[in-house]
Design a protein around this motif. Structure first.
Motif, PDB file in Angstrom:
ATOM      1  N   VAL A 507       0.848  -0.764  -0.175  1.00 38.17           N
ATOM      2  CA  VAL A 507      -0.225   0.172   0.447  1.00 38.17           C
ATOM      3  C   VAL A 507       1.033   1.306   0.230  1.00 38.17           C
ATOM      4  O   VAL A 507       0.799   2.413  -0.862  1.00 38.17           O
ATOM      5  CB  VAL A 507      -0.672   0.246   1.444  1.00 38.17           C
ATOM      6  N   ALA A 508       1.645   1.289   0.680  1.00 37.18           N
ATOM      7  CA  ALA A 508       2.978   2.656   1.270  1.00 37.18           C
ATOM      8  C   ALA A 508       4.099   2.211   1.055  1.00 37.18           C
ATOM      9  O   ALA A 508       4.501   0.641   0.903  1.00 37.18           O
ATOM     10  CB  ALA A 508       2.632   3.324   2.243  1.00 37.18           C
ATOM     11  N   ASP A 509       5.304   2.671   0.865  1.00 36.62           N
ATOM     12  CA  ASP A 509       6.357   2.348   0.860  1.00 36.62           C
ATOM     13  C   ASP A 509       7.531   1.863   1.746  1.00 36.62           C
ATOM     14  O   ASP A 509       7.946   0.915   2.046  1.00 36.62           O
ATOM     15  CB  ASP A 509       7.926   3.383   1.194  1.00 36.62           C
ATOM     16  N   ARG A 510       5.911   2.401   3.448  1.00 44.92           N
ATOM     17  CA  ARG A 510       6.904   1.377   4.734  1.00 44.92           C
ATOM     18  C   ARG A 510       6.263  -0.102   4.817  1.00 44.92           C
ATOM     19  O   ARG A 510       6.926  -1.054   5.482  1.00 44.92           O
ATOM     20  CB  ARG A 510       5.954   2.066   5.931  1.00 44.92           C
ATOM     21  N   HIS A 511       5.344  -0.279   3.655  1.00 41.52           N
ATOM     22  CA  HIS A 511       5.080  -2.227   3.572  1.00 41.52           C
ATOM     23  C   HIS A 511       6.309  -2.948   2.712  1.00 41.52           C
ATOM     24  O   HIS A 511       6.151  -4.605   1.891  1.00 41.52           O
ATOM     25  CB  HIS A 511       4.110  -2.188   2.837  1.00 41.52           C
ATOM     26  N   THR A 535       5.983   3.764  -7.451  1.00 40.18           N
ATOM     27  CA  THR A 535       4.814   5.014  -6.405  1.00 40.18           C
ATOM     28  C   THR A 535       3.621   5.277  -6.275  1.00 40.18           C
ATOM     29  O   THR A 535       3.546   6.197  -5.797  1.00 40.18           O
ATOM     30  CB  THR A 535       5.924   6.131  -6.719  1.00 40.18           C
ATOM     31  N   SER A 537      -0.084   4.754  -6.700  1.00 37.32           N
ATOM     32  CA  SER A 537      -1.557   3.727  -5.679  1.00 37.32           C
ATOM     33  C   SER A 537      -1.887   3.168  -5.830  1.00 37.32           C
ATOM     34  O   SER A 537      -2.247   2.365  -6.731  1.00 37.32           O
ATOM     35  CB  SER A 537      -2.557   5.110  -6.004  1.00 37.32           C
ATOM     36  N   GLY A 557      -0.712  -4.158   4.119  1.00 35.76           N
ATOM     37  CA  GLY A 557      -0.749  -2.710   4.161  1.00 35.76           C
ATOM     38  C   GLY A 557      -0.196  -2.719   6.100  1.00 35.76           C
ATOM     39  O   GLY A 557      -0.153  -3.616   6.447  1.00 35.76           O
TER      40      GLY A 557
END
Ligand SMILES: [Zn+2]
Ligand SMILES: [Zn+2]
Length: 597
Positions: A507-511, A535, A537, A557
């Protein structure tokens, strides 16, 4: 009793020519044969035909059908016919008639040739439809209205008279013609669907193969994804063959010309061979087939009848020099990968061996949901001179194949005259998901190569006995099979065959780190996995994965990272579901195991 569809197609071509003559009295006509699903007529009106012309011709054709003229046949002498078409200003027809007079045939293309009738030398037949007269061997409908309303003019192409670019240019108008308007419509729907599934377009989108200007046309380069699919298909064939006692062999891709001279291929196919001159001035060829090589492995030692059948399998490329204009996507290429196999057996073993090959073919094509119809391709009994090998061997071999077809209690098609000159065969036609049929596998008997290359066994009586060779590729050409398969599935391969089975979408970079760790774990369990760490969505990532036809997507996520169940999306389904990791892996592996579709 309605006339056969070919007769009505050809009659539609005459009505089209009649309409053209009404609208363009100066028009000169070439030939107008029946083709698959329809007909065409070549016309010369000294300018290109426009779409508006086609509309006008269609309207005029409808008018003629309403007038409902009869088709009447007349047999006249060649000289009378030449005079008639001279008077009509039909110079192309006059040329054909002069050919018939001097060469005995009007052959322009395989589709439409009028030959001298041995029963009726010096005579030709013409057909009249209303005021229109055409040179034609027939047959035709009796009245125009029998053509029905299942027809349509489709496209125009510029061609040269008799295909020679030094000859005048003509316009070829194509038409479709079916039994009913509903059938015509169904065909058009199918073709529109086929266009969406075009393997050249999908192959590019899915990243399966590429072409390079530097390498050349007709020489596909297989990417890692495409190679994965090829290997899976090939492994599947091997998995089916292995229990039947096939052994793998390996041969070089070039050979001395001598092999093909002895096998007889040089005389027949020299033009299609890629030839190589060595530094010592010897002539070599790239192999266009593997059979002659395989015979040399068989013949490297004396074989007893007890050793037979001997079965060699090899997946390898062959090369055929085709005209570059004929090359198209994967359907027509210069480098063809064959999943080839040759069985060497006695005539008495043909039935048994053919049964085994059939079983492999059946299981292979069933796995993809193709329905198969076999065709018994046998001799034309009226033309025995066309075939090589003893009549006795032919009789036995044909009886074996026919006995097998009859025993299976399935639909099959009889194909008199469809045999190769070297032996009878069973050809399989596969119907795909949108109703098109493709000729796929064959079980092909061969009496000629064993004879030319002296392939024999020592029989019970201690005598030399010539063996039969069975050519039995399952996919045939992997390139062509891939083109059929891509279009059959519209690129959405079943999970077992998908180059990427699971697409992980963080879902996002941190995942991302978690996504890559999960991918590593799934890979270790035997699944093919990729991570979309772009990058974009997550919505965009899902759309991209759908476009890439990944059968499963995992959206990861915060919740998944904290050890919750996986969020799974199934290709083509709107909803997502939650599944514990182990259950997800087990489900995927089971689908692979079962080759689930
Ligand atoms: Zn005709
Ligand atoms: Zn072969």
């Amino acid at each position: 009793m309605p006339q056969p569809i070919e007769t009505r197609r050809h009659s539609a071509a005459h009505v089209m020519a009649a309409a053209v003559k009404r609208l363009f009295p100066e028009a000169k006509l070439g030939v107008g044969p029946v083709i698959e699903n329809g007909f065409y007529y070549d016309i010369d009106i000294s300018r290109p035909v426009t779409n508006d012309d086609v509309k006008a011709i269609t309207k005029e054709m409808r008018k003629i059908l309403k007038e409902n003229p009869a088709f009447t046949r007349m047999d006249i002498s060649l000289d009378e016919a030449i005079k008639l078409f001279q008077d009509l200003g039909q110079t192309y027809k006059v040329e054909l008639l002069n050919d018939l007079k001097t060469k005995g045939t009007t052959k322009v293309s395989a589709e439409e040739a009028q030959d001298v009738d041995p029963q009726n030398v010096g005579m030709v037949s013409i057909y009249r439809t209303g005021e229109f007269t055409d040179l034609c061997r027939g047959p035709h409908v009796t009245e125009a209205k029998e053509i029905g309303d299942g027809w349509k003019l489709t496209k125009i192409a510029g061609v040269y008279w008799r295909g020679k670019d030094t000859n005048p240019q003509m316009q070829r108008i194509y038409g479709l013609c079916f039994d009913t308007a509903a059938e015509l419509e169904a065909y058009e729907v199918m073709m529109a669907e086929a266009e969406k599934r075009d393997h050249r377009k999908l192959g590019k989108e899915l990243g399966l193969f590429v072409f390079s200007e530097l390498v050349g046309p007709g020489l596909p380069l297989w990417t890692p994804r495409g190679t994965t699919v090829r290997e899976l298909l090939n492994d599947f064939v091997w998995q089916l063959r292995k229990p039947y006692g096939y052994e793998r062999v390996t041969i070089p891709h070039i050979t001395k010309k001598d092999l093909y001279e002895t096998s007889g291929h040089w005389a027949k196919y020299a033009e299609d061979l890629f030839k190589i001159k060595t530094r010592e001035d010897h002539l070599y060829a790239m192999k266009p087939m593997n059979c002659p090589h395989h015979t040399q492995i068989y013949a490297s030692e004396q074989r007893s009848y007890r050793q037979l059948p001997i079965r060699y399998a090899e997946t390898t490329m062959v090369y055929r020099d085709e005209q570059s204009g004929e090359l198209s996507g994967l359907s027509r290429v210069l480098s063809i990968t064959q999943d080839d196999a040759h069985v060497f057996c006695r005539v008495s073993q043909v039935r048994d061996e053919a049964e085994k090959v059939w079983d492999i073919i059946q299981r292979f094509y069933n796995a993809f949901g193709f329905t198969l119809t076999p065709r018994f391709s046998r001799r034309d009994m009226a033309k025995p001179e066309k075939y090589q090998g003893s009549a006795e061997d032919w009789d036995k071999a044909e009886a074996s194949l026919k006995g097998m077809l009859e025993e299976k209690k399935i639909n099959w098609v009889d194909g008199p005259g469809e045999a190769a000159f070297y032996g009878p065969k069973i050809d399989f036609m596969a119907k795909d998901s949108i109703g098109r049929t493709w000729q796929v596998a064959t079980i092909q008997l061969d009496f000629t190569q064993p004879k030319n290359l002296d392939v024999f066994c020592i029989n019970e009586a201690g005598e030399r006995e010539q063996v039969v060779m069975i050519h039995c590729a399952i996919m045939g050409s992997i390139e062509r099979f891939m083109s059929v398969l891509i279009e059959h599935y519209a690129g959405a391969f079943p999970l077992w065959l998908s180059p990427v089975q699971v697409m992980i979408l963080p879902v996002a970079d941190r995942h991302n780190d978690f996504a890559f760790a999960l991918a590593k774990e799934l890979k270790e369990r035997g699944l093919r996995v990729e991570v979309d760490d772009s990058t974009e969505s997550v919505g965009k990532k899902i759309r991209n994965a759908e476009k890439g036809k990944a059968p499963r997507m995992l959206v990861v996520g915060d919740k998944e990272m904290e050890g919750g169940p996986l969020t799974v999306r199934v290709r083509g389904e709107a909803d997502q579901k939650s599944l514990p990791k182990e259950a997800f892996i087990a489900e995927c592996l089971k689908m692979v195991e079962e080759k689930a579709t």
